[in-house]
Scaffold this motif. Structure first.
Motif, PDB file in Angstrom:
ATOM      1  N   GLU A  71     -11.688 -17.483 -12.219  1.00 35.08           N
ATOM      2  CA  GLU A  71     -10.295 -16.873 -11.846  1.00 35.08           C
ATOM      3  C   GLU A  71      -9.918 -16.685 -10.468  1.00 35.08           C
ATOM      4  N   ARG A  72      -8.789 -17.173 -10.067  1.00 37.66           N
ATOM      5  CA  ARG A  72      -8.348 -17.283  -8.818  1.00 37.66           C
ATOM      6  C   ARG A  72      -8.310 -15.608  -8.072  1.00 37.66           C
ATOM      7  N   PRO A  73      -8.478 -15.537  -6.988  1.00 38.29           N
ATOM      8  CA  PRO A  73      -7.965 -14.080  -6.547  1.00 38.29           C
ATOM      9  C   PRO A  73      -6.659 -13.470  -6.793  1.00 38.29           C
ATOM     10  N   MET A  74      -6.810 -12.415  -7.064  1.00 40.09           N
ATOM     11  CA  MET A  74      -5.535 -11.642  -7.431  1.00 40.09           C
ATOM     12  C   MET A  74      -5.771 -10.278  -6.666  1.00 40.09           C
ATOM     13  N   PHE A  75      -4.695  -9.874  -5.992  1.00 48.45           N
ATOM     14  CA  PHE A  75      -4.788  -8.565  -5.341  1.00 48.45           C
ATOM     15  C   PHE A  75      -4.302  -7.460  -6.203  1.00 48.45           C
ATOM     16  N   VAL A  76      -5.234  -6.385  -5.929  1.00 45.77           N
ATOM     17  CA  VAL A  76      -5.090  -5.218  -6.895  1.00 45.77           C
ATOM     18  C   VAL A  76      -4.501  -4.095  -5.502  1.00 45.77           C
ATOM     19  N   LYS A  77      -4.908  -4.187  -4.327  1.00 48.11           N
ATOM     20  CA  LYS A  77      -4.260  -3.375  -3.581  1.00 48.11           C
ATOM     21  C   LYS A  77      -3.713  -4.511  -2.525  1.00 48.11           C
ATOM     22  N   ARG A  78      -2.625  -4.238  -1.795  1.00 50.94           N
ATOM     23  CA  ARG A  78      -2.222  -5.358  -0.502  1.00 50.94           C
ATOM     24  C   ARG A  78      -1.440  -4.525   0.393  1.00 50.94           C
ATOM     25  N   PRO A  79      -1.542  -5.145   1.543  1.00 50.62           N
ATOM     26  CA  PRO A  79      -1.194  -4.203   2.828  1.00 50.62           C
ATOM     27  C   PRO A  79       0.367  -4.181   2.687  1.00 50.62           C
ATOM     28  N   VAL A  80       0.767  -2.913   3.333  1.00 49.07           N
ATOM     29  CA  VAL A  80       2.253  -2.515   3.327  1.00 49.07           C
ATOM     30  C   VAL A  80       2.925  -2.698   4.762  1.00 49.07           C
ATOM     31  N   ASN A  81       3.856  -2.737   4.901  1.00 50.77           N
ATOM     32  CA  ASN A  81       4.546  -2.551   6.425  1.00 50.77           C
ATOM     33  C   ASN A  81       4.598  -1.148   6.808  1.00 50.77           C
ATOM     34  N   GLN A  82       4.254  -0.848   8.013  1.00 50.18           N
ATOM     35  CA  GLN A  82       4.079   0.601   8.624  1.00 50.18           C
ATOM     36  C   GLN A  82       4.623   0.644  10.018  1.00 50.18           C
ATOM     37  N   VAL A  83       4.930   1.762  10.052  1.00 47.35           N
ATOM     38  CA  VAL A  83       5.643   2.092  11.566  1.00 47.35           C
ATOM     39  C   VAL A  83       4.854   3.620  11.816  1.00 47.35           C
ATOM     40  N   VAL A  84       4.053   3.222  13.064  1.00 47.51           N
ATOM     41  CA  VAL A  84       3.340   4.414  13.645  1.00 47.51           C
ATOM     42  C   VAL A  84       3.990   4.703  15.008  1.00 47.51           C
ATOM     43  N   LEU A  85       3.422   5.973  15.469  1.00 47.64           N
ATOM     44  CA  LEU A  85       3.492   6.351  16.828  1.00 47.64           C
ATOM     45  C   LEU A  85       2.186   5.975  17.777  1.00 47.64           C
ATOM     46  N   ALA A  86       2.417   5.528  18.935  1.00 45.92           N
ATOM     47  CA  ALA A  86       1.505   5.028  19.773  1.00 45.92           C
ATOM     48  C   ALA A  86       0.366   5.982  19.786  1.00 45.92           C
ATOM     49  N   ASP A  87      -0.928   5.434  19.783  1.00 46.81           N
ATOM     50  CA  ASP A  87      -2.168   6.389  19.696  1.00 46.81           C
ATOM     51  C   ASP A  87      -2.649   6.905  18.378  1.00 46.81           C
ATOM     52  N   ASP A  88      -1.805   6.738  17.603  1.00 46.30           N
ATOM     53  CA  ASP A  88      -2.036   6.699  16.063  1.00 46.30           C
ATOM     54  C   ASP A  88      -3.205   5.923  15.563  1.00 46.30           C
ATOM     55  N   MET A  89      -3.607   6.231  14.416  1.00 52.51           N
ATOM     56  CA  MET A  89      -4.523   5.314  13.611  1.00 52.51           C
ATOM     57  C   MET A  89      -3.655   4.851  12.485  1.00 52.51           C
ATOM     58  N   SER A  98     -14.072 -19.701  -4.764  1.00 48.71           N
ATOM     59  CA  SER A  98     -14.250 -21.244  -4.997  1.00 48.71           C
ATOM     60  C   SER A  98     -13.108 -22.031  -5.391  1.00 48.71           C
ATOM     61  N   VAL A  99     -12.392 -21.127  -6.244  1.00 48.09           N
ATOM     62  CA  VAL A  99     -11.024 -21.873  -7.087  1.00 48.09           C
ATOM     63  C   VAL A  99      -9.672 -21.307  -6.370  1.00 48.09           C
ATOM     64  N   GLY A 100      -9.882 -20.704  -5.593  1.00 50.40           N
ATOM     65  CA  GLY A 100      -8.440 -20.395  -4.973  1.00 50.40           C
ATOM     66  C   GLY A 100      -8.341 -19.481  -3.800  1.00 50.40           C
ATOM     67  N   LYS A 101      -7.215 -19.265  -3.360  1.00 48.84           N
ATOM     68  CA  LYS A 101      -7.034 -18.509  -2.136  1.00 48.84           C
ATOM     69  C   LYS A 101      -5.798 -17.636  -2.200  1.00 48.84           C
ATOM     70  N   ALA A 102      -5.520 -16.418  -1.878  1.00 56.61           N
ATOM     71  CA  ALA A 102      -4.486 -15.504  -1.903  1.00 56.61           C
ATOM     72  C   ALA A 102      -4.265 -14.822  -0.765  1.00 56.61           C
ATOM     73  N   GLU A 103      -3.049 -14.737   0.064  1.00 55.33           N
ATOM     74  CA  GLU A 103      -2.791 -13.834   1.060  1.00 55.33           C
ATOM     75  C   GLU A 103      -1.946 -12.873   0.990  1.00 55.33           C
ATOM     76  N   ALA A 104      -1.992 -11.736   1.598  1.00 55.20           N
ATOM     77  CA  ALA A 104      -0.976 -10.808   1.709  1.00 55.20           C
ATOM     78  C   ALA A 104      -0.852 -10.050   2.850  1.00 55.20           C
ATOM     79  N   SER A 105       0.321  -9.864   3.493  1.00 51.69           N
ATOM     80  CA  SER A 105       0.784  -9.281   4.799  1.00 51.69           C
ATOM     81  C   SER A 105       1.355  -8.054   4.863  1.00 51.69           C
ATOM     82  N   GLY A 106       1.227  -7.378   6.085  1.00 47.77           N
ATOM     83  CA  GLY A 106       1.877  -6.164   6.240  1.00 47.77           C
ATOM     84  C   GLY A 106       2.143  -6.084   7.685  1.00 47.77           C
ATOM     85  N   SER A 107       3.504  -5.728   8.064  1.00 48.37           N
ATOM     86  CA  SER A 107       3.793  -5.609   9.606  1.00 48.37           C
ATOM     87  C   SER A 107       3.468  -4.369  10.256  1.00 48.37           C
ATOM     88  N   LEU A 108       3.556  -4.175  11.598  1.00 51.39           N
ATOM     89  CA  LEU A 108       2.948  -3.093  12.183  1.00 51.39           C
ATOM     90  C   LEU A 108       4.246  -2.726  13.196  1.00 51.39           C
TER      91      LEU A 108
END
Length: 195
Positions: free
Chosen positions: A102-120, A177-187
């Motif tokens: 089975e190819r990779p499937m995302f269960v959790k994926r990154p989301v876009n985030q807005v944070v303050l400087a010096d935050d984590m 070995s059978v596939g690749k998946a990508e998921a992105s989030g912006s900061l």
């Protein structure tokens, strides 16, 4: 007039035995078999894990010596045997294995985030697949922040003391070995207001 009848025979050796097949789920799988020589010419059927293959399933076609599964599922995997049969009896081929990955499937994926400087900030990423996929992170705009980025045991990416220059897109890459998946989030980083 003497009519010579050909003797009924069914030899032991298959002219072609099925080979092991490895596919990704959703892809077609084909196994081929040419039965032993015989008189009358043997018919072919297939067994999976010692049970007759059900060709009433619309995904399965048995034509000539070919067994075709159009849209493989994890549950199709197993040991397959080609059976040649005529009036003399039946012969089983050596078994061949069908492996369905089975190819990779995302269960959790990154989301876009807005944070303050010096935050984590944490970008989540979790993927399933077979074989178990590897997970790595990359930043579209260059390297991950040095000394302030950490890939945690749950594969999430943690950035500490974020700065304006950390802004950008962070991509989780999951691969096996059978596939690749990508998921992105912006900061996005906003300057902290000092009173």
């Amino acid at each position: 007039m003497i009519v010579l009848r050909r003797p009924l025979i069914l030899r032991d050796d298959f002219r072609q035995t099925p080979s092991d097949v490895v596919v990704a789920a959703g892809e077609p799988a084909v196994m081929e078999c040419i039965p032993p020589r015989g008189h009358p010419e043997p018919t072919i059927s297939w067994k999976r894990n010692n049970m007759k293959v059900n060709d009433h399933d619309e995904r399965i076609t048995i034509r000539g010596g070919k067994l075709m599964i159009s849209n493989t599922r994890k549950s199709d995997a197993g040991m397959f045997v080609c059976v040649g049969t005529n009036m003399v009896g039946e012969r089983d081929s050596d078994p061949a294995e069908l492996v369905v990955f089975e190819r990779p499937m995302f269960v959790k994926r990154p989301v876009n985030q807005v944070v303050l400087a010096d935050d984590m900030v944490d970008f989540l990423c979790e993927a399933h697949g077979d074989p178990a996929p590897t997970i790595r992170w990359r930043r579209e705009e260059g390297e991950l922040p040095r000394g302030r980025s950490e890939i945690r045991s749950d594969h999430s990416l943690r950035l500490t003391q974020v700065r304006a220059e950390d802004e950008g897109t962070y991509t989780c890459v999951s691969e096996n070995s059978v596939g690749k998946a990508e998921a992105s989030g912006s900061l996005q980083v906003h300057a902290a207001c000092h009173s």
